[in-house]
Write a protein that holds these residues in place. Structure first.
Motif, mmCIF file in Angstrom:
data_model
loop_
_atom_site.group_PDB
_atom_site.id
_atom_site.type_symbol
_atom_site.label_atom_id
_atom_site.label_comp_id
_atom_site.label_asym_id
_atom_site.label_seq_id
_atom_site.Cartn_x
_atom_site.Cartn_y
_atom_site.Cartn_z
ATOM 1 N N PRO A 156 -6.899 48.951 -17.194
ATOM 2 C CA PRO A 156 -6.697 47.508 -17.036
ATOM 3 C C PRO A 156 -7.991 46.698 -17.161
ATOM 4 C CG PRO A 156 -5.526 48.729 -15.340
ATOM 5 C CD PRO A 156 -6.453 49.695 -16.007
ATOM 6 N N ILE A 157 -9.089 47.245 -16.607
ATOM 7 C CA ILE A 157 -10.364 46.526 -16.591
ATOM 8 C C ILE A 157 -10.915 46.321 -17.993
ATOM 9 C CG2 ILE A 157 -12.807 46.774 -15.946
ATOM 10 C CD1 ILE A 157 -11.179 45.760 -13.661
ATOM 11 N N GLU A 158 -10.712 47.291 -18.863
ATOM 12 C CA GLU A 158 -11.296 47.225 -20.208
ATOM 13 C C GLU A 158 -10.867 45.960 -20.952
ATOM 14 O OE1 GLU A 158 -7.773 49.876 -22.310
ATOM 15 O OE2 GLU A 158 -9.691 50.777 -21.806
ATOM 16 N N ASN A 159 -9.684 45.419 -20.617
ATOM 17 C CA ASN A 159 -9.196 44.235 -21.326
ATOM 18 C C ASN A 159 -10.062 42.999 -21.090
ATOM 19 O OD1 ASN A 159 -6.377 44.764 -22.719
ATOM 20 N ND2 ASN A 159 -6.396 45.948 -20.834
ATOM 21 N N LEU A 160 -10.848 43.021 -20.014
ATOM 22 C CA LEU A 160 -11.794 41.936 -19.780
ATOM 23 C C LEU A 160 -12.800 41.806 -20.923
ATOM 24 C CD1 LEU A 160 -12.752 42.135 -15.986
ATOM 25 C CD2 LEU A 160 -11.878 40.133 -17.192
ATOM 26 N N VAL A 196 -14.745 43.733 -3.582
ATOM 27 C CA VAL A 196 -13.414 44.327 -3.804
ATOM 28 C C VAL A 196 -12.529 43.369 -4.590
ATOM 29 C CG1 VAL A 196 -11.310 45.151 -2.675
ATOM 30 C CG2 VAL A 196 -13.567 45.789 -1.758
ATOM 31 N N ILE A 197 -12.572 42.099 -4.245
ATOM 32 C CA ILE A 197 -11.754 41.089 -4.930
ATOM 33 C C ILE A 197 -12.144 40.980 -6.408
ATOM 34 C CG2 ILE A 197 -11.307 38.597 -5.083
ATOM 35 C CD1 ILE A 197 -11.506 38.557 -1.989
ATOM 36 N N ILE A 198 -13.442 40.981 -6.672
ATOM 37 C CA ILE A 198 -13.919 40.852 -8.050
ATOM 38 C C ILE A 198 -13.393 41.992 -8.920
ATOM 39 C CG2 ILE A 198 -16.014 41.063 -9.483
ATOM 40 C CD1 ILE A 198 -17.460 39.411 -7.336
ATOM 41 N N PHE A 199 -13.202 43.153 -8.320
ATOM 42 C CA PHE A 199 -12.652 44.279 -9.078
ATOM 43 C C PHE A 199 -11.127 44.274 -9.093
ATOM 44 C CE2 PHE A 199 -11.029 48.598 -9.472
ATOM 45 C CZ PHE A 199 -11.663 49.020 -10.632
ATOM 46 N N ILE A 200 -10.526 44.036 -7.948
ATOM 47 C CA ILE A 200 -9.072 44.178 -7.808
ATOM 48 C C ILE A 200 -8.305 43.109 -8.594
ATOM 49 C CG2 ILE A 200 -7.151 43.954 -6.165
ATOM 50 C CD1 ILE A 200 -8.432 46.673 -6.132
ATOM 51 N N VAL A 201 -8.782 41.868 -8.599
ATOM 52 C CA VAL A 201 -8.042 40.775 -9.250
ATOM 53 C C VAL A 201 -7.833 41.040 -10.738
ATOM 54 C CG1 VAL A 201 -8.131 38.339 -9.905
ATOM 55 C CG2 VAL A 201 -8.584 39.013 -7.549
ATOM 56 N N PRO A 202 -8.886 41.289 -11.529
ATOM 57 C CA PRO A 202 -8.641 41.580 -12.949
ATOM 58 C C PRO A 202 -7.898 42.892 -13.155
ATOM 59 C CG PRO A 202 -10.968 41.874 -12.422
ATOM 60 C CD PRO A 202 -10.339 41.223 -11.237
#
Length: 500
Positions: A156-160, A196-202
């Motif tokens: 999921p993160i890679e889409n950033l 944690v939020i900076i990682f979890i949200v995206p």
């Protein structure tokens, strides 16, 4: 005092290893947080002299563990003496650490001394600025194993990356590490929660985000010959063997009736603009098959009556007439040429055989019917800005490579991950054709549609689509960089005002 130095030196080595194993092909989740925590602590709590020493050890350790494959490449496959190969890795690690880790830590140390521990939040800006410089310096650049690849494998993160590029992912990696470091040092849970939020949200958002790719599908065939590098280096002796491997794969692929066939970098040992029996046999054997193809070939050309050697990708139509070709621009230092001032030591690199490749000068798209190929040869796929600029006028990326040099090391996995993220950044299908793997078709969201593993001789058949819409990253990366600089200067201004 001696015990403290020994302890901190050991911690520095551990930090480098932890950062290294956050990358392919280890992928130890969030090991980088501990690695950067140690680096930040040693930077914040020691004098300039010891900061220099500990950051050097961290960077040196990181380089040794991340780039150990250099020994395999230049010794086993390049014919360089093992002791010279080890010495070259040590020298590489020495300069790598000085240029990147030591410079980062000393500058950060200066800010922390001036403004206090809150200056740790300048770390993401400093790190990314250094990474951006790596795209251009030294020589033609070496942006291999950027920090963003420590989280890019998380689907999921890679889409950033389609919005903020790999440099944006690097910023997130260092920002999360900085927040956790500050949270622990100041015993304030808010900063940990923010990390944690900076990682979890995206992560959460892109977990539910599914992108569709519309348009006509084209069937492509990738040929992976799996020719050992020692055979390729002795191609005069094994030219018939190499040719027959790829001819057999070509004929096997034809049975699948593809719209296009792709062969890897330096696939067959002949020069297109020179006459040879190998060349004549190749085109004679494929003559009955009316299918266009791309093939990587070494390429001798005369320019102003002077002979030059290029690493090229050639495009042929269904009648096997030359449509166009691309000469590789980003050459590998010590792999394809001996850079100044090391010419005196060129005899150490027998695989160059006394001559250097010449860099191409044009980022030319290879056009054939609806295809607008963005050609990337080997090393070129690791350059984020280079690829995003190149991709603007193309609709599909073709990356040809020969990773046989790396053997059974982590390098092919590192190289593959970097190429994969270029598909996400540009929003294009990426076709990767390599001699020994990893060959693959990668979707614009980073999904590996199909792939061939390392050291397998086979063909890969897959469907691709031609996409011309530019991603947010391609459209606005220059604006993002300006905003990045404004935020950097703005935070420094805030710190100055706060301390006055």
């Amino acid at each position: 005092m001696t015990k403290i130095i020994m302890k901190n030196t050991s911690l520095s080595i551990v930090a480098g290893i932890l950062l290294s194993i956050s990358l392919p092909n280890f992928y130890i989740p969030f090991a980088f947080i501990i690695g950067f925590f140690i680096l930040f602590q040693l930077t914040a709590e020691n004098s300039y002299k010891y900061t220099l020493f500990y950051s050097f050890i961290t960077g040196f350790s990181f380089a040794l563990f991340s780039y150990y494959w250099i020994i395999k490449a230049i010794n086993y496959y390049g014919g360089v003496n093992i002791f010279v190969s080890i010495l070259l890795l040590i020298l590489f690690s020495f300069f790598y650490s000085i240029l990147y880790f030591v410079s980062f830590s000393l500058i950060l140390k200066g800010f922390i001394n001036r403004f206090g521990l809150i200056a740790i939040f300048l770390a993401p800006f400093l790190w990314v600025l250094i990474e951006i410089s790596r795209e251009y310096f030294p020589y033609s650049g070496f942006p291999w194993n950027l920090a963003g690849y420590m989280i890019s494998y998380m689907h999921p993160i890679e889409n950033l990356a389609s919005y903020i590029g790999i440099y944006g992912l690097s910023f997130i990696v260092i920002l999360i590490s900085s927040l956790i470091f500050y949270s622990i040092k100041r015993k304030n849970i808010i900063y940990f929660a923010l990390a944690v939020i900076i990682f979890i949200v995206p992560y959460t958002f892109f977990s539910f985000y599914k992108k569709s790719f519309y348009g006509k599908s084209y069937k492509i065939a990738i040929l992976q010959g799996n020719i050992e590098e020692d055979i390729k280096q002795n191609d005069k002796k094994y030219s018939d063997y190499i040719l027959n491997v790829y001819l057999n794969l070509f004929k096997k692929a034809v049975k699948q009736n593809p719209d296009l066939i792709i062969l890897p970098e330096s696939a067959v040992p002949f020069f297109y603009f020179s006459e040879s029996e190998i060349k004549d046999k190749f085109f004679k054997e494929i003559k009955p098959y009316k299918i266009p193809f791309l093939i990587g070939l070494d390429n001798f050309m005369y320019i102003d009556d002077k002979l030059y050697l290029f690493n090229s990708l050639f495009l042929f139509d269904e009648n096997h007439n030359l449509v166009d070709f691309y000469n590789k621009i980003k050459l590998v230092p010590f792999g394809e040429y001996t850079p100044f001032p090391f010419k005196l030591f060129s005899s150490l690199f027998p695989y160059l055989e006394g001559y250097d490749f010449k860099s191409g000068e044009r980022m030319n798209i290879l056009n054939y019917k609806d295809f607008k190929f963005i050609p990337l040869i080997c090393f070129e796929a690791i350059f984020p800005n280079f690829v995003s600029d190149f991709a603007k006028k193309g609709n599909i990326i073709v990356n040809v490579s020969n990773d046989a040099w790396f053997g059974k090391t982590s390098a092919p996995f590192q190289h593959f991950e970097m190429a994969r993220i270029r598909a996400v950044e540009t929003g294009r299908f990426l076709i990767r054709a390599t001699n020994t793997g990893i060959s693959a078709v990668i979707l614009p969201d980073g999904t590996v549609e199909k792939k061939l593993p390392l050291f397998k001789r086979d063909i890969l058949i897959a469907d691709v689509k031609l996409l011309s819409e530019n991603t947010f990253w391609i459209k606005y990366k220059n604006i993002l960089f300006i905003l990045f600089i404004i935020l950097f200067i703005g935070y420094i201004s805030f710190l100055i005002k706060r301390s006055s």
